[in-house]
Design an enzyme around this catalytic site. Structure first.
Site, PDB file in Angstrom:
ATOM      1  N   GLU A 128      37.656  36.101  26.257  1.00 24.84           N
ATOM      2  CA  GLU A 128      36.952  37.301  26.737  1.00 24.84           C
ATOM      3  C   GLU A 128      36.237  38.020  25.587  1.00 24.84           C
ATOM      4  O   GLU A 128      35.232  38.676  25.785  1.00 24.84           O
ATOM      5  CB  GLU A 128      37.945  38.267  27.416  1.00 24.84           C
ATOM      6  CG  GLU A 128      38.509  37.759  28.733  1.00 24.84           C
ATOM      7  CD  GLU A 128      37.618  38.062  29.944  1.00 24.84           C
ATOM      8  OE1 GLU A 128      36.895  39.058  29.942  1.00 24.84           O
ATOM      9  OE2 GLU A 128      37.669  37.252  30.907  1.00 24.84           O
ATOM     10  N   CYS A 169      41.104  31.442  40.330  1.00 24.53           N
ATOM     11  CA  CYS A 169      41.945  32.086  39.319  1.00 24.53           C
ATOM     12  C   CYS A 169      43.360  31.596  39.589  1.00 24.53           C
ATOM     13  O   CYS A 169      43.866  31.745  40.707  1.00 24.53           O
ATOM     14  CB  CYS A 169      41.865  33.602  39.492  1.00 24.53           C
ATOM     15  SG  CYS A 169      42.989  34.532  38.449  1.00 24.53           S
ATOM     16  N   HIS A 200      40.031  30.166  32.091  1.00 24.11           N
ATOM     17  CA  HIS A 200      39.390  30.491  30.799  1.00 24.11           C
ATOM     18  C   HIS A 200      39.513  29.348  29.790  1.00 24.11           C
ATOM     19  O   HIS A 200      38.720  29.255  28.855  1.00 24.11           O
ATOM     20  CB  HIS A 200      40.048  31.712  30.164  1.00 24.11           C
ATOM     21  CG  HIS A 200      39.637  33.008  30.765  1.00 24.11           C
ATOM     22  ND1 HIS A 200      39.966  33.371  32.043  1.00 24.11           N
ATOM     23  CD2 HIS A 200      38.908  34.035  30.257  1.00 24.11           C
ATOM     24  CE1 HIS A 200      39.479  34.577  32.291  1.00 24.11           C
ATOM     25  NE2 HIS A 200      38.831  34.994  31.221  1.00 24.11           N
ATOM     26  N   TYR A 223      44.627  39.649  34.719  1.00 23.92           N
ATOM     27  CA  TYR A 223      45.669  39.695  35.749  1.00 23.92           C
ATOM     28  C   TYR A 223      46.971  39.046  35.242  1.00 23.92           C
ATOM     29  O   TYR A 223      48.032  39.260  35.799  1.00 23.92           O
ATOM     30  CB  TYR A 223      45.226  38.919  36.989  1.00 23.92           C
ATOM     31  CG  TYR A 223      44.272  39.631  37.927  1.00 23.92           C
ATOM     32  CD1 TYR A 223      43.602  40.794  37.557  1.00 23.92           C
ATOM     33  CD2 TYR A 223      44.056  39.120  39.205  1.00 23.92           C
ATOM     34  CE1 TYR A 223      42.720  41.415  38.433  1.00 23.92           C
ATOM     35  CE2 TYR A 223      43.183  39.739  40.089  1.00 23.92           C
ATOM     36  CZ  TYR A 223      42.511  40.886  39.699  1.00 23.92           C
ATOM     37  OH  TYR A 223      41.649  41.488  40.574  1.00 23.92           O
ATOM     38  N   CYS A 228      44.541  27.618  33.533  1.00 22.61           N
ATOM     39  CA  CYS A 228      43.874  28.918  33.522  1.00 22.61           C
ATOM     40  C   CYS A 228      42.385  28.655  33.372  1.00 22.61           C
ATOM     41  O   CYS A 228      41.981  27.836  32.540  1.00 22.61           O
ATOM     42  CB  CYS A 228      44.381  29.762  32.352  1.00 22.61           C
ATOM     43  SG  CYS A 228      43.441  31.289  32.131  1.00 22.61           S
ATOM     44  N   ASP A 234      37.435  35.559  40.784  1.00 19.55           N
ATOM     45  CA  ASP A 234      38.296  35.465  39.595  1.00 19.55           C
ATOM     46  C   ASP A 234      38.558  36.869  39.072  1.00 19.55           C
ATOM     47  O   ASP A 234      37.793  37.800  39.336  1.00 19.55           O
ATOM     48  CB  ASP A 234      37.628  34.617  38.500  1.00 19.55           C
ATOM     49  CG  ASP A 234      38.565  34.396  37.307  1.00 19.55           C
ATOM     50  OD1 ASP A 234      39.695  33.925  37.534  1.00 19.55           O
ATOM     51  OD2 ASP A 234      38.198  34.727  36.174  1.00 19.55           O
ATOM     52  N   SER A 235      39.644  36.988  38.300  1.00 25.33           N
ATOM     53  CA  SER A 235      39.954  38.270  37.677  1.00 25.33           C
ATOM     54  C   SER A 235      38.866  38.668  36.679  1.00 25.33           C
ATOM     55  O   SER A 235      38.717  39.846  36.368  1.00 25.33           O
ATOM     56  CB  SER A 235      41.287  38.166  36.954  1.00 25.33           C
ATOM     57  OG  SER A 235      41.206  37.158  35.971  1.00 25.33           O
TER      58      SER A 235
HETATM   59  N1  DGL Z   1      41.401  33.456  35.183  1.00 23.34           N
HETATM   60  C1  DGL Z   1      42.823  33.701  35.162  1.00 23.34           C
HETATM   61  C2  DGL Z   1      43.591  32.437  35.540  1.00 23.34           C
HETATM   62  O1  DGL Z   1      43.020  31.377  35.825  1.00 23.34           O
HETATM   63  C3  DGL Z   1      43.314  34.208  33.844  1.00 23.34           C
HETATM   64  C4  DGL Z   1      42.774  35.501  33.348  1.00 23.34           C
HETATM   65  C5  DGL Z   1      43.653  36.675  33.611  1.00 23.34           C
HETATM   66  O2  DGL Z   1      44.735  36.785  33.029  1.00 23.34           O
HETATM   67  O3  DGL Z   1      43.200  37.503  34.380  1.00 23.34           O
HETATM   68  O4  DGL Z   1      44.811  32.487  35.561  1.00 23.34           O
END
Ligand code: DGL
Length: 275
Positions: free
Chosen positions: A159, A74, A195, A43, A193, A11-12
């Site tokens: 975050e 991600c 998060h 990301y 997403c 993941d990012s």
């Molecule tokens: N974890 C990323 C996703 O599922 C989002 C976080 C990011 O923007 O890096 O898209």
């Protein structure tokens, strides 16, 4: 001899830990190695080229650690990099390893959940702009109408550990109102997403009760289980001692502190460089 090793989860940042948790709940026997590109997150606002380049670096790194299978946990990386990596890079790097994403498994479940055939998608700007969700949804369910809204402030809320604060209410309500204002017939919302499951209590608070909220972890975990059953040649190369290791591009201290929000346990972490 083909490589054997842990299942790689990328993941990012920290969001993919919501997916890893579901893997470990459903398939605790396997070894996992999680890589968070925490130094370069988010990301979601980056260009196609940059997300692709960063994701490819991460996949190569997880291959160096012996992973026969890598899951891009991600949505942004799955939307912007998965297809190119599968089609253009894997055949050269190692045609016997696999890289999978989270969008297809999430999409597969919605056909049976929506009655109105009106779906909402909440995701990063990058995922929304890529149109990967509507494209995948229409391959399986051409009759479903998809309305998408980008929520650029939700990842920073998570975050920065503000996902539970009263200040988060405004931004949670804002994007939900925007989505339901665009299509009041929506009866199912994909949280696209990794998060967002941390915001789910607040999202629920501002969503009419008849609307299904889809947090993708469980669906992705069941899809992985199914994939391993259908691909014994990959399954037999995934080592199974029940271990879990963590890699981060940030400092070990920072990862341990922030990952506690997602994991509720102290974890062993190594700091690595992606290039
Ligand atoms: N974890 C990323 C996703 O599922 C989002 C976080 C990011 O923007 O890096 O898209």
């Amino acid at each position: 001899m083909f490589t054997t090793g842990p299942i790689g989860v990328f993941d990012s940042g920290y969001g993919g830990l919501t997916i890893l948790n579901k893997f470990r709940e459903l398939l605790p026997q396997y070894d996992y190695i999680y890589l968070g590109d925490n130094a370069r997150t988010p990301y979601g606002t980056r260009s196609f080229e940059v997300v692709y380049e960063f994701t490819l670096q991460a996949v190569r790194k997880l291959f160096e650690f012996g992973c026969p299978l890598v899951i891009l946990a991600c949505n942004t990386a799955s939307a912007k990099a998965l297809r190119s990596i599968q089609q253009n890079d894997l055949p050269h790097i190692d045609p016997h390893r696999r890289v999978l994403g989270v969008i297809r498994p999430t999409v597969e479940c919605i056909g049976g959940l929506t009655q109105s055939r009106h779906i909402g998608l909440l995701a990063t700007a990058g995922t929304v702009k890529s149109e990967s969700y509507p494209l995948e949804i229409h391959k399986l369910y051409p009759d479903i109408k998809v309305t998408a809204v980008a929520c650029p402030l939700w990842v920073p809320l998570v975050e920065n550990n503000e996902y539970d604060s009263p200040g988060a209410d405004y931004f949670v309500k804002k994007y939900l109102d925007q989505l339901l204002g665009q299509d009041p017939e929506i009866d199912t919302i994909i949280l696209g997403c990794t998060h967002y499951p941390l915001l789910i209590d607040k999202i629920r608070q501002f969503t009419p009760s008849h609307i299904h909220l889809i947090a993708q972890g469980e669906y992705v975990a069941h899809s992985l289980k199914d994939y391993l059953m259908r691909h014994p040649e990959i399954k037999s190369r995934c080592t199974a001692n029940g271990t879990c290791e963590f890699l981060t591009t940030e400092s070990i201290e920072k990862f341990q502190e922030s990952a506690a929000t997602f994991l509720h346990e102290k974890v062993r972490v190594r700091s690595i460089v992606l290039e």
